[in-house]
Scaffold this active site. Sequence first.
Site, mmCIF file in Angstrom:
data_model
loop_
_atom_site.group_PDB
_atom_site.id
_atom_site.type_symbol
_atom_site.label_atom_id
_atom_site.label_comp_id
_atom_site.label_asym_id
_atom_site.label_seq_id
_atom_site.Cartn_x
_atom_site.Cartn_y
_atom_site.Cartn_z
ATOM 1 N N ASP A 18 0.790 -1.246 0.000
ATOM 2 C CA ASP A 18 0.000 0.000 0.000
ATOM 3 C C ASP A 18 0.823 1.298 0.000
ATOM 4 O O ASP A 18 0.519 2.233 0.756
ATOM 5 C CB ASP A 18 -0.957 0.021 1.205
ATOM 6 C CG ASP A 18 -1.923 -1.160 1.221
ATOM 7 O OD1 ASP A 18 -1.889 -1.975 0.283
ATOM 8 O OD2 ASP A 18 -2.708 -1.274 2.185
ATOM 9 N N ASP A 56 -4.401 -0.837 -1.672
ATOM 10 C CA ASP A 56 -5.655 -0.680 -0.943
ATOM 11 C C ASP A 56 -6.654 -0.035 -1.910
ATOM 12 O O ASP A 56 -6.361 1.022 -2.485
ATOM 13 C CB ASP A 56 -5.393 0.231 0.283
ATOM 14 C CG ASP A 56 -6.385 0.029 1.410
ATOM 15 O OD1 ASP A 56 -6.774 -1.130 1.669
ATOM 16 O OD2 ASP A 56 -6.766 1.038 2.055
ATOM 17 N N HIS A 58 -10.733 0.752 -2.332
ATOM 18 C CA HIS A 58 -12.083 0.720 -1.770
ATOM 19 C C HIS A 58 -13.108 1.374 -2.690
ATOM 20 O O HIS A 58 -12.832 2.418 -3.288
ATOM 21 C CB HIS A 58 -12.124 1.471 -0.434
ATOM 22 C CG HIS A 58 -11.189 0.933 0.603
ATOM 23 N ND1 HIS A 58 -11.152 -0.393 0.961
ATOM 24 C CD2 HIS A 58 -10.259 1.552 1.376
ATOM 25 C CE1 HIS A 58 -10.243 -0.562 1.910
ATOM 26 N NE2 HIS A 58 -9.678 0.599 2.178
ATOM 27 N N HIS A 62 -17.417 2.769 1.537
ATOM 28 C CA HIS A 62 -16.902 1.503 2.108
ATOM 29 C C HIS A 62 -17.235 1.368 3.598
ATOM 30 O O HIS A 62 -17.335 2.368 4.312
ATOM 31 C CB HIS A 62 -15.377 1.455 1.902
ATOM 32 C CG HIS A 62 -14.777 0.125 2.183
ATOM 33 N ND1 HIS A 62 -13.934 -0.089 3.254
ATOM 34 C CD2 HIS A 62 -14.907 -1.071 1.551
ATOM 35 C CE1 HIS A 62 -13.559 -1.366 3.250
ATOM 36 N NE2 HIS A 62 -14.136 -1.968 2.226
ATOM 37 N N HIS A 115 -10.548 6.955 1.942
ATOM 38 C CA HIS A 115 -9.183 6.843 1.402
ATOM 39 C C HIS A 115 -9.131 5.761 0.336
ATOM 40 O O HIS A 115 -9.940 4.831 0.351
ATOM 41 C CB HIS A 115 -8.188 6.518 2.531
ATOM 42 C CG HIS A 115 -8.407 5.164 3.125
ATOM 43 N ND1 HIS A 115 -9.380 4.924 4.079
ATOM 44 C CD2 HIS A 115 -7.830 3.965 2.880
ATOM 45 C CE1 HIS A 115 -9.372 3.647 4.399
ATOM 46 N NE2 HIS A 115 -8.454 3.022 3.688
ATOM 47 N N LYS A 140 -6.787 -4.987 -2.735
ATOM 48 C CA LYS A 140 -7.482 -5.531 -1.565
ATOM 49 C C LYS A 140 -8.395 -4.478 -0.962
ATOM 50 O O LYS A 140 -8.169 -3.280 -1.144
ATOM 51 C CB LYS A 140 -6.471 -6.044 -0.534
ATOM 52 C CG LYS A 140 -5.531 -4.976 -0.037
ATOM 53 C CD LYS A 140 -4.508 -5.568 0.893
ATOM 54 C CE LYS A 140 -3.691 -4.472 1.533
ATOM 55 N NZ LYS A 140 -4.461 -3.493 2.295
ATOM 56 N N CYS A 184 -1.590 -2.492 7.726
ATOM 57 C CA CYS A 184 -1.517 -3.470 6.630
ATOM 58 C C CYS A 184 -0.202 -4.239 6.583
ATOM 59 O O CYS A 184 -0.203 -5.432 6.267
ATOM 60 C CB CYS A 184 -1.839 -2.788 5.313
ATOM 61 S SG CYS A 184 -3.571 -2.258 5.270
HETATM 62 C C1 VGL Z 1 -4.400 0.808 5.816
HETATM 63 C C2 VGL Z 1 -5.927 1.682 7.264
HETATM 64 C C3 VGL Z 1 -6.937 1.523 6.343
HETATM 65 C C4 VGL Z 1 -2.974 0.427 5.552
HETATM 66 C C5 VGL Z 1 -5.389 0.620 4.879
HETATM 67 O O1 VGL Z 1 -2.593 0.312 4.359
HETATM 68 O O2 VGL Z 1 -2.222 0.227 6.533
HETATM 69 N N1 VGL Z 1 -4.677 1.321 7.008
HETATM 70 N N2 VGL Z 1 -6.644 0.984 5.156
HETATM 71 ZN ZN ZN Z 2 -8.130 0.965 3.626
#
Ligand code: VGL
Ligand code: ZN
Length: 231
Positions: A18, A56, A58, A62, A115, A140, A184
């Site tokens: 990510d 990441d 979404h 979400h 996000h 994901k 993550c």
């Molecule tokens: C993440 C919070 C929400 C990450 C992703 O990539 O760590 N953290 N979505």
């Molecule tokens: Zn996320």
Amino acid sequence: MKLADLAKDKTAALIVIDQQIDFEPGGALAVAGGDEIVLGISKLMNEFQNVILTQDSHPKGHISFASSYEGKKPFELLTLKEVEAGSIRSKFSNELLVNYLKRVPHQLQVLWPDHCVTETNGWKINPNLPIEKASFILKKGMRLECDSYSAFFENDGTPTGLSKILREKKINKVVLVGLAGDYCVYWSAEDAHKEVFEVIYLQNLTRFVNFPENSKEKALTHLREIGVQVD
Ligand code: VGL
Ligand code: ZN
């Protein structure tokens, strides 16, 4: 094992988690110093035999977004208890939320600012990374009704397929970098270990959300306890 040897090893993979605009300073869910690791990650991407990226991704509205719930703000929690008490208003039915929260770790969802909404600028992987070095990009968090921190399993336990792909490629070691070190990257490291890969977590090539307080220390301590190599 040393990083230089891992890079040459066909049975090792670098997994870059990510490393997206929204997680870097100025982004929607900015992680302090999240941009400082891009150069170091680029170098490793150029050295490793196997490189995989995660993204990441979404849909709008979400389940992990605070904006999906009346009266909730980013960095608040959605807990099974409060949903069972019937006090939450959202487009999701109470039944769906109860079923979801029963299946996720700690029976809670951290609520985030919107996000990494698919196709927005913040969703993009940092263009300074040599993205062409990656054999594939694993998206994901695509399901509206389920969050996914780990690259291996969605938060409700559904496999992403990554373990199977790695095993088919005879990869048995994974080096984890990217964002965020207490979400993550951490959940991916824990799951990779459960899936019996040898796991190397590079703390200098990650940065932390640090919510709730001490989540960085908790993550590093737990990883060391289970036998992940934290370098
Ligand atoms: C993440 C919070 C929400 C990450 C992703 O990539 O760590 N953290 N979505
Ligand atoms: Zn996320």
